[in-house]
Design a protein around this motif. Structure first.
Motif, PDB file in Angstrom:
ATOM      1  N   ILE A 251      58.825  63.653 -20.990  1.00 40.14           N
ATOM      2  CA  ILE A 251      58.654  64.529 -19.828  1.00 40.14           C
ATOM      3  C   ILE A 251      57.161  64.742 -19.615  1.00 40.14           C
ATOM      4  O   ILE A 251      56.436  65.101 -20.548  1.00 40.14           O
ATOM      5  N   VAL A 252      56.714  64.522 -18.376  1.00 39.01           N
ATOM      6  CA  VAL A 252      55.322  64.758 -18.011  1.00 39.01           C
ATOM      7  C   VAL A 252      55.281  65.916 -17.030  1.00 39.01           C
ATOM      8  O   VAL A 252      55.953  65.886 -15.983  1.00 39.01           O
ATOM      9  N   LEU A 253      54.519  66.947 -17.358  1.00 40.57           N
ATOM     10  CA  LEU A 253      54.356  68.097 -16.469  1.00 40.57           C
ATOM     11  C   LEU A 253      53.041  67.943 -15.717  1.00 40.57           C
ATOM     12  O   LEU A 253      51.974  67.892 -16.327  1.00 40.57           O
ATOM     13  N   GLY A 256      49.190  65.046 -10.741  1.00 38.67           N
ATOM     14  CA  GLY A 256      47.975  64.334 -10.377  1.00 38.67           C
ATOM     15  C   GLY A 256      47.930  62.943 -10.983  1.00 38.67           C
ATOM     16  O   GLY A 256      48.919  62.426 -11.518  1.00 38.67           O
ATOM     17  N   TYR A 257      46.747  62.332 -10.907  1.00 34.69           N
ATOM     18  CA  TYR A 257      46.583  60.974 -11.429  1.00 34.69           C
ATOM     19  C   TYR A 257      46.787  60.928 -12.939  1.00 34.69           C
ATOM     20  O   TYR A 257      47.310  59.945 -13.473  1.00 34.69           O
ATOM     21  N   THR A 258      46.377  61.977 -13.646  1.00 38.43           N
ATOM     22  CA  THR A 258      46.591  61.998 -15.097  1.00 38.43           C
ATOM     23  C   THR A 258      48.073  61.969 -15.420  1.00 38.43           C
ATOM     24  O   THR A 258      48.507  61.290 -16.359  1.00 38.43           O
ATOM     25  N   ALA A 259      48.881  62.686 -14.643  1.00 33.17           N
ATOM     26  CA  ALA A 259      50.328  62.675 -14.858  1.00 33.17           C
ATOM     27  C   ALA A 259      50.907  61.279 -14.637  1.00 33.17           C
ATOM     28  O   ALA A 259      51.752  60.806 -15.407  1.00 33.17           O
ATOM     29  N   PRO A 308      58.674  74.453 -15.410  1.00 38.80           N
ATOM     30  CA  PRO A 308      59.145  74.629 -16.786  1.00 38.80           C
ATOM     31  C   PRO A 308      59.258  76.109 -17.136  1.00 38.80           C
ATOM     32  O   PRO A 308      58.421  76.919 -16.741  1.00 38.80           O
ATOM     33  N   VAL A 309      60.296  76.433 -17.900  1.00 39.46           N
ATOM     34  CA  VAL A 309      60.530  77.813 -18.325  1.00 39.46           C
ATOM     35  C   VAL A 309      60.365  77.948 -19.833  1.00 39.46           C
ATOM     36  O   VAL A 309      59.789  78.920 -20.331  1.00 39.46           O
ATOM     37  N   GLU A 310      60.853  76.952 -20.569  1.00 38.71           N
ATOM     38  CA  GLU A 310      60.821  77.037 -22.033  1.00 38.71           C
ATOM     39  C   GLU A 310      60.927  75.632 -22.617  1.00 38.71           C
ATOM     40  O   GLU A 310      61.651  74.779 -22.102  1.00 38.71           O
ATOM     41  N   VAL A 311      60.193  75.402 -23.710  1.00 39.78           N
ATOM     42  CA  VAL A 311      60.317  74.169 -24.481  1.00 39.78           C
ATOM     43  C   VAL A 311      61.300  74.424 -25.617  1.00 39.78           C
ATOM     44  O   VAL A 311      61.126  75.366 -26.401  1.00 39.78           O
ATOM     45  N   ALA A 358      50.004  67.487 -18.243  1.00 38.65           N
ATOM     46  CA  ALA A 358      48.946  66.957 -17.372  1.00 38.65           C
ATOM     47  C   ALA A 358      48.677  67.972 -16.275  1.00 38.65           C
ATOM     48  O   ALA A 358      48.885  67.724 -15.085  1.00 38.65           O
ATOM     49  N   LEU A 359      48.227  69.142 -16.696  1.00 41.15           N
ATOM     50  CA  LEU A 359      48.079  70.293 -15.807  1.00 41.15           C
ATOM     51  C   LEU A 359      46.619  70.622 -15.524  1.00 41.15           C
ATOM     52  O   LEU A 359      46.288  71.736 -15.148  1.00 41.15           O
TER      53      LEU A 359
END
Length: 674
Positions: A251-253, A256-259, A308-311, A358-359
């Motif tokens: 999962i990628v959060l 942008g380009y980094t994501a 996202p809420v929780e991991v 990736a925030l």
């Protein structure tokens, strides 16, 4: 409703703004110029022009955000010019085909003339720091660039995938910067291996351009679990050969380009299910459409309007999934962007083995205040940096690049580094070359020949100053050339470049689509008989005859006031921003009352504005004028080979949206649609 027209006298600023690609480029690259050179087969000269204002031009050919393409006027006809990929072609072609003194070509660094008249320390060997070093070297200063990594390149090395940006391309640009006055000191962490105080005392000025490598976190429960990693850290490990595992589901959060790079890299490392979670809708994403399409093509799934809420973790403390909530978009903020608003009761879970954040990133600033209490602030944005001079509260210390602005694009970092160098030069020497660049403008009046460039040689008759401006016969029918790419099944390796590069025929064909926006129509009133032929023949409806009574005159142009006294006077309204430079109006005019003006400029650096670049492309193409020859090289491609080419059928009927005509003495009956 009656329409009124304001008359204004145009000057250099208007001419310059009417070249939208160059104006959109943060370093003011004469992209139109190198496209025109490429169209004529002058690849090496085109590369010289592309490289002139941008020391990271090879890198930008592969991964620039290409604001020039967003601004390109050709998009009003079909699609914008593929300016970035033509630059990539020019770099690749020159490095592969040109030799210098019997040796393979390398990008030439700035020449050194005598000992440096001052020294500058640059912290950070990324695009901003290296660009600043390049400019400072050209201005006669000695530069030492410090970087914690063992290779130069900054984010392009540690954060941009090698399958998008091969490492040898980074080396090309570095080779064009390092010379006797530019020294690289790698594997040197400022604040540990050498102190900022030492740099301050040893050098005449210090530029901090250390980039943004401090990842942002969102503060949800479980984000400290094993298997949760900052995207920029993940990319640096993957691209520099350090061990990293992603498992089967990632999962990628981020959006942008980094994501995108995190998702594509995960797939190449063996992941089977990749999810990019976007808090807003697809329309709010800043990534360009090509990047999105390529990411989707590799099997990455996008989930929009979710936060996202929780991991969630397993008994061993390793991530096993993430809980999300659905969003809706709220009202636009002051910048027009709509914020996501959670919808209660819409929670859902996605299982995974790895979560990549990736925030965004921020500068790491704690080391600044160890020896300079002036930099002791709560947040990095509280560090005071003069927006014009880039100077901090410590007079000898300057801050530039992403370290000053937060993460931006590569080309913006290059521009900021160059601007910082200009300001440091002023600080060290009031008579720095950059301060005294003479302002020069050239407007040449041209006659348009009725013979397209690749039907016959441009006429050799006439005054030398009146070089003919001709568009290629097929410029309006050639579609945007798609970049050849590796097939999905061949992309698994991290170091297999996806973009395979244009062929010569593709590069010339794509460049020949340029509308040459430095050319503008001029109507000579003394010769005009107001026949309306130009109005009728214009395919883009940019020429209109306007009653003089509808002209608003503020008195600044005396001739307009005189013209308003005429009974039944007529003026011509020209919308140069929509003109496609087909010159049908010039061919149609029976009295030669319509001509074209070619504009070029060199502008001085003022404040943090960089110099506008020169008109070298026209000089290259028109050097034959000095020898009393105005013959331009013919385009070297067969337009029928261009993918998507739309031919004109024998009966004059074909596909397309606007008219086109070639050859002398074309009248309205002979116009064909295609």
């Amino acid at each position: 409703m009656r329409e009124l027209y304001q008359v204004v006298e145009v000057g250099p600023a208007w001419y310059q703004e009417n070249i939208p690609c160059q104006e959109a480029c943060p370093v003011k690259t004469n992209c139109r110029g190198y496209l025109n050179l490429a169209a004529a087969g002058e690849f090496e000269k085109g590369w010289e022009l592309a490289l002139d204002p941008n020391p990271m031009a090879s890198i930008c050919g592969s991964v620039c955000a290409a604001p020039c393409e967003t601004a390109c006027r050709r998009k009003e006809v079909d699609k914008p010019l593929s300016i970035r990929y033509v630059k990539k072609f020019l770099s690749d072609w020159t490095h592969q085909n040109v030799t210098v003194d019997g040796h393979a070509y390398t990008q030439p660094p700035a020449p050194v003339f005598g000992p440096p008249r001052g020294t500058v320390a640059v912290v950070g060997a990324g695009c901003a720091g290296l660009s600043a070093a390049s400019d400072l070297s050209k201005l006669g200063f000695g530069v030492t660039v410090y970087d914690a990594l063992d290779q130069a390149g900054g984010t392009t090395l540690a954060g941009v995938p090698p399958f998008r940006l091969p490492r040898e391309v980074i080396d090309r640009d570095i080779a064009g910067i390092v010379n006797e006055n530019v020294e690289l000191r790698l594997s040197t962490l400022v604040g540990r291996d050498v102190s900022l105080r030492e740099l301050h005392d040893k050098h005449d000025a210090v530029l901090i351009a250390a980039g943004c490598f401090e990842p942002n976190y969102i503060g949800i429960p479980g984000e400290e679990a094993d298997g949760v990693m900052a995207g920029i850290v993940f990319l640096e490990r993957a691209y520099r050969g350090r061990p990293v595992e992603v498992g089967k589901s990632v999962i990628v959060l981020g959006s942008g380009y980094t994501a995108m790079d995190c998702a594509s890299t995960s797939w190449r490392l063996g992941a089977e299910h990749m999810y990019v979670i976007v808090r807003r809708s697809r329309e709010e994403m800043v990534v360009d459409e090509e990047e999105l399409t390529e990411t989707e093509r590799e099997g990455i799934e996008f989930v929009y309007l979710a936060s996202p809420v929780e991991v969630l973790t397993d008994p061993n403390g390793h991530v096993r999934g993430v809980v999300f909530v659905r969003n809706k978009l709220g009202d636009p903020d002051e910048k027009g962007r709509r914020s996501p608003v959670a919808i209660p009761g819409t929670e859902f879970e996605i299982p995974c083995d790895t979560v990549l954040l990736a925030l965004g990133q921020a500068p790491e600033t704690s080391w600044l205040s160890k020896e300079f209490p002036e930099f002791r602030v709560k947040r990095w944005r509280d560090i005071k940096v003069d927006p014009e001079t880039y100077q901090t509260i410590v007079p000898k210390i300057f801050i530039g690049g992403d370290y000053r602005t937060a993460p931006t694009t590569i080309i913006e970092a290059v521009a900021d580094g160059r601007s910082a160098a200009q300001q440091i030069a002023r600080f060290l020497d009031e008579n720095a070359v950059s301060v005294n660049v003479p302002e020069y403008h050239e407007v040449v009046t041209l006659r348009r020949s009725s013979t397209p460039d690749n039907v016959g040689l441009i006429s050799l008759e006439g005054e030398l100053a009146r070089v003919y401006h001709n568009m290629s016969v097929d410029y309006d029918r050639i579609p945007r050339q798609e970049m050849p790419k590796l097939a999905k099944q061949d992309r698994r390796g991290l170091f297999l470049e996806v973009n395979q590069g244009y062929t010569e025929a593709q590069a010339i064909a794509e460049s020949d689509r340029c509308l040459k926006c430095n050319f503008n129509i001029e109507i000579i009133g003394e010769l005009c008989i107001i026949c309306g032929g130009c109005v009728d023949v214009c395919p883009m409806d940019v020429i209109h005859m306007v009653d003089m009574s509808d002209i608003v005159d503020d008195g600044s142009i005396p001739a307009v006031g005189e013209a308003k006294k005429w009974q039944n006077g007529v003026a011509f309204f020209l919308d140069e921003t929509a003109c496609i430079r087909c010159a049908l109006c010039i061919i149609r005019c029976p009295t030669d009352a319509i001509t074209m003006n070619r504009y070029g400029t060199v502008m001085p650096a003022v404040g943090n504005v960089l110099p506008k670049e020169s008109i070298d492309d026209e000089i290259h193409l028109d050097l034959t004028v000095a020898a009393k020859k105005a013959a331009r090289p013919l385009p070297q491609y067969d337009p029928h080979l261009a993918p998507g080419y739309k031919p004109v059928s024998q009966n004059g009927q074909g596909n397309g949206d606007f008219k086109h005509a070639h050859g002398p003495n074309v009248d309205e009956k002979e116009l064909v649609k295609h």
